[in-house]
Design an enzyme around this catalytic site. Structure first.
Site, PDB file in Angstrom:
ATOM      1  N   ASP A  55       7.453  -0.181  -6.667  1.00 34.61           N
ATOM      2  CA  ASP A  55       8.207   0.784  -5.879  1.00 34.61           C
ATOM      3  C   ASP A  55       7.440   2.097  -5.922  1.00 34.61           C
ATOM      4  O   ASP A  55       7.272   2.694  -6.995  1.00 34.61           O
ATOM      5  CB  ASP A  55       9.608   0.944  -6.488  1.00 34.61           C
ATOM      6  CG  ASP A  55      10.505   1.865  -5.675  1.00 34.61           C
ATOM      7  OD1 ASP A  55       9.999   2.702  -4.896  1.00 34.61           O
ATOM      8  OD2 ASP A  55      11.742   1.762  -5.851  1.00 34.61           O
ATOM      9  N   CYS A 126       3.808   6.054  11.743  1.00 37.50           N
ATOM     10  CA  CYS A 126       3.757   5.602  13.136  1.00 37.50           C
ATOM     11  C   CYS A 126       4.921   6.217  13.904  1.00 37.50           C
ATOM     12  O   CYS A 126       5.614   5.546  14.649  1.00 37.50           O
ATOM     13  CB  CYS A 126       3.739   4.080  13.235  1.00 37.50           C
ATOM     14  SG  CYS A 126       5.202   3.269  12.570  1.00 37.50           S
TER      15      CYS A 126
END
Length: 190
Positions: A55, A126
Site C-alpha cells: 500500500d 491521466c
C-alpha cells in the site's frame, strides 16, 4: 528505481527494458494488480524487475532514500481518458475528485522518502483536473525538500509548453492529439 502504483506494469517494464544495469521494483496494492504485473514481466521475459504488494500510503522504512527515480503514476479521476471511457462522466463528482486529490497527497507524503538526495520523483495522472494536478504539484513543492526539474530538453521538441521549464506539462486532447495526461518531475534537494 521504484514504481509505487505500477499495475499493469507498462511504465515499469519500459524502464526495465531500457536499463543497462540496475533494476526496477514495481509495487501495487492488491494481489490482482501484482499478478497483472507478474504476467507482463513473464510475457516480456524480464529479469531486472521485481514485484511487491504494498500500500503506497504505508511507509516502507527499508526503502528510505533507496531509489534514484520514483515513479508515482497515481490513482486519479481519469477525466483525461473520458473519450475512451465515457462512463467516467457518470460516476465522477467534484467531491470524488477531491477525495482522489487527498489520496494522491497521502501517497506523495510517503513515497518522497524513497528518493535519494539528488534523485527524481515523477508524479503523473491521466486526468485534466486542476485540483489533482497543478494544485497537488504546488502543494508538494511547498511541503517537501524538492525543486522542479526542467524537462524541456527531455521532451526533444515534442511539446513546446513553457511549463516544461518548470518541470510539468498538462496534455489536453484538443491540443495535443492525445488523451489528457499530467506529468510533473521533481528533483530532491541534496
Amino acid at each position: 528505481r521504484q514504481d509505487v502504483c505500477a499495475a499493469p506494469g507498462g511504465k515499469s517494464m519500459n524502464v526495465a527494458l531500457k536499463l543497462t544495469d540496475g533494476s526496477v521494483e514495481a509495487r501495487d496494492l492488491t494481489p490482482l494488480k501484482t499478478q497483472l504485473i507478474r504476467e507482463n514481466i513473464a510475457r516480456l521475459g524480464l529479469d531486472n524487475i521485481s514485484v511487491k504488494e504494498w500500500d503506497a500510503r504505508v511507509s516502507d522504512t527499508a526503502s528510505k532514500e533507496s531509489a534514484d527515480i520514483v515513479l508515482a503514476d497515481l490513482p486519479c479521476s481519469g477525466l483525461g481518458i473520458i473519450g475512451r471511457k465515457p462512463d467516467i462522466k457518470y460516476r465522477m463528482t467534484k467531491e470524488s475528485c477531491g477525495e482522489l486529490a487527498k489520496l494522491q497527497r497521502e501517497i506523495l507524503s510517503v513515497v518522497w522518502n524513497y528518493v535519494k538526495p539528488g534523485g527524481t520523483l515523477v508524479f503523473s495522472t491521466c486526468t485534466i483536473d486542476k485540483m489533482e494536478n497543478e494544485d497537488n504539484r504546488a502543494w508538494f513543492l511547498e511541503h517537501f525538500p524538492f525543486e522542479t526539474a526542467d524537462i524541456s530538453v527531455a521532451m526533444k521538441g515534442a511539446f513546446l509548453e513553457e511549463t516544461l521549464k518548470e518541470g510539468y506539462i498538462q496534455l489536453l486532447p484538443a491540443y495535443h492529439n492525445s488523451d489528457g495526461f499530467f506529468l510533473s518531475v521533481f528533483r530532491r534537494k541534496d
